[in-house]
Write an enzyme that holds these catalytic residues in place. Structure first.
Site, PDB file in Angstrom:
ATOM      1  N   TYR A 173     -11.490  -6.845  12.948  1.00 57.32           N
ATOM      2  CA  TYR A 173     -11.022  -7.278  14.265  1.00 57.32           C
ATOM      3  C   TYR A 173     -12.227  -7.370  15.199  1.00 57.32           C
ATOM      4  O   TYR A 173     -13.141  -6.550  15.118  1.00 57.32           O
ATOM      5  CB  TYR A 173     -10.003  -6.266  14.799  1.00 57.32           C
ATOM      6  N   SER A 195       8.985 -12.247  14.285  1.00 51.72           N
ATOM      7  CA  SER A 195       7.943 -11.300  14.680  1.00 51.72           C
ATOM      8  C   SER A 195       8.187 -10.832  16.105  1.00 51.72           C
ATOM      9  O   SER A 195       9.085 -11.329  16.798  1.00 51.72           O
ATOM     10  CB  SER A 195       6.569 -11.979  14.581  1.00 51.72           C
ATOM     11  N   TYR A 231      -1.912 -18.292  17.682  1.00 50.89           N
ATOM     12  CA  TYR A 231      -2.219 -16.971  18.218  1.00 50.89           C
ATOM     13  C   TYR A 231      -2.352 -15.934  17.116  1.00 50.89           C
ATOM     14  O   TYR A 231      -2.527 -14.740  17.384  1.00 50.89           O
ATOM     15  CB  TYR A 231      -1.142 -16.540  19.226  1.00 50.89           C
ATOM     16  N   GLY A 253      -2.823 -15.587  12.346  1.00 51.99           N
ATOM     17  CA  GLY A 253      -2.981 -16.271  11.062  1.00 51.99           C
ATOM     18  C   GLY A 253      -2.625 -15.350   9.914  1.00 51.99           C
ATOM     19  O   GLY A 253      -3.476 -15.003   9.097  1.00 51.99           O
ATOM     20  N   MET A 254      -1.354 -14.973   9.843  1.00 54.15           N
ATOM     21  CA  MET A 254      -0.938 -13.945   8.891  1.00 54.15           C
ATOM     22  C   MET A 254      -1.171 -14.348   7.441  1.00 54.15           C
ATOM     23  O   MET A 254      -1.410 -13.500   6.588  1.00 54.15           O
ATOM     24  CB  MET A 254       0.529 -13.589   9.117  1.00 54.15           C
ATOM     25  N   PHE A 290      -5.062 -18.958  21.253  1.00 52.07           N
ATOM     26  CA  PHE A 290      -4.806 -18.005  22.327  1.00 52.07           C
ATOM     27  C   PHE A 290      -4.922 -16.588  21.784  1.00 52.07           C
ATOM     28  O   PHE A 290      -4.340 -16.242  20.752  1.00 52.07           O
ATOM     29  CB  PHE A 290      -3.404 -18.195  22.928  1.00 52.07           C
ATOM     30  N   TRP A 291      -5.668 -15.764  22.522  1.00 47.94           N
ATOM     31  CA  TRP A 291      -5.843 -14.344  22.184  1.00 47.94           C
ATOM     32  C   TRP A 291      -5.557 -13.544  23.440  1.00 47.94           C
ATOM     33  O   TRP A 291      -6.262 -13.664  24.440  1.00 47.94           O
ATOM     34  CB  TRP A 291      -7.269 -14.108  21.684  1.00 47.94           C
TER      35      TRP A 291
END
Length: 354
Positions: free
Chosen positions: A45, A161, A253, A255-256, A278-279
């Protein structure tokens, strides 16, 4: 850093006898376990935790407290701290400033944001603990990426989610309609009913997304699909993007699937689609340097908590671990490891105190 199951340890530390002038003693009330928290532990991360020396018995190690979201109650403040007092509820101002998976923490006042008492009165601490990431991401997705008129549609994957459920509920309040893509599963009917109860207009599976029936349905809506929200990536996102109306925007937002987001040239040329990212953490960082964004942040929090108080917004289902609940560090270790396991089922959250 490393595999959360291997590196997470529950330890006991003594609080300082005296606070520095700019410090605040906070008793944590509740904190969720987010996928980004596990990514942070793995070292994948962009935001690192705050590492310092931790003494356990005869060992000293460099370690950081996990968790980036949560709510705590101020217990005491240093001599130069203003705007915070004992009894106030606070949340982290930004990720990485201090870890939230703890019963108590001492941190600088600049690391905290006050949540006014009138906003959280009567709410479960978990409602405030889970405020900053998923509901606020949904709020900004719907507000910041183009004009949405009442009756317009948005399409999203990962609809079950935390962000997806928040998009559904906020859209219902604002007169926006939602097309929701979920993974195919055995209990699909139950999930469809659950999302429709939140306000979902259309629910389809990733396998149904490319079918002729779905194509006919989405082409007959009579209103534009202005935005697409992606947290998955890969082929499903490509199929979803094809339904966005001309001039619309795909916003990623997450990218699983860890698969890339691709967009055919034809969608860029002939439909004039755009793709954005977007973050939420970056938005919060920007808000610290912008009076306009700071005001937007406070309005956003107030809006979401007021909807929660009114029964018009509910947080996603959680598996709650109450800790320490009379357990010492060694006894709490298995419960904490279970809560931070990838694929643990329901999203987990810690509630602190006995």
């Amino acid at each position: 850093t490393g595999d959360p199951q291997s590196v997470i340890r529950v330890v006991e530390r003594c609080l300082p006898d005296k606070l520095s002038d700019d410090q605040v003693l906070v008793r944590m009330l509740a904190a969720p376990v987010n996928p980004s928290d596990l990514n942070q532990i793995e070292g994948t991360y962009p935001v690192r935790g705050t590492f310092d020396d931790v003494v356990t018995g005869s060992d000293t190690m460099k370690a950081a407290v996990g968790g980036n979201e949560g709510v705590g109650e101020v217990m005491n403040v240093g001599n130069s701290v203003s705007g915070l007092a004992a009894g106030d509820w606070v949340v982290p101002r930004q990720s990485g400033r201090f870890g939230t998976w703890c019963t108590h923490t001492v941190t600088s006042a600049q690391s905290l944001s006050l949540v006014p008492a009138s906003w959280w009165a009567g709410l479960d601490p978990l409602d405030v603990a889970c405020l900053k990431v998923n509901p606020c991401t949904a709020y900004r997705l719907l507000r910041d990426f183009g004009q949405l008129d009442r009756g317009d549609y948005v399409i999203q994957n990962g609809a079950n989610s935390g962000v997806g459920r928040a998009v559904i509920q906020l859209s219902r309040q604002w007169g926006i309609r939602t097309i929701n893509v979920v993974r195919d599963r055995a209990e699909l009917d139950e999930l469809q009913q659950e999302l429709q109860a939140l306000g979902a207009d259309i629910v389809v599976t990733d396998k149904q997304l490319g079918s002729d029936d779905t194509k006919r349905l989405l082409k007959s809506l009579g209103a534009p699909i202005r935005l697409g929200f992606n947290c998955v990536g890969g082929r499903t996102t490509l199929q979803m993007t094809k339904f966005i109306s001309s001039g619309g925007c795909l916003v990623s937002y997450g990218g699983m699937s860890r698969q890339p987001v691709t967009m055919p040239t034809s969608l860029l040329l002939f439909k004039n689609l755009s793709a954005r990212g977007f973050w939420m953490n970056r938005w919060y960082v920007d808000a610290t340097n912008s009076e306009i964004l700071e005001k937007q942040k406070l309005k956003m929090w107030s809006d979401i908590l007021e909807l929660t108080r009114s029964g018009l917004f509910v947080r996603q289902p959680l598996a709650v671990s109450r800790w320490p609940n009379g357990l010492d560090a060694a006894e709490a270790q298995p419960a904490v490891r279970n809560a931070v396991a990838w694929g643990a089922g329901l999203k987990h959250a810690f509630v602190f105190g006995n």
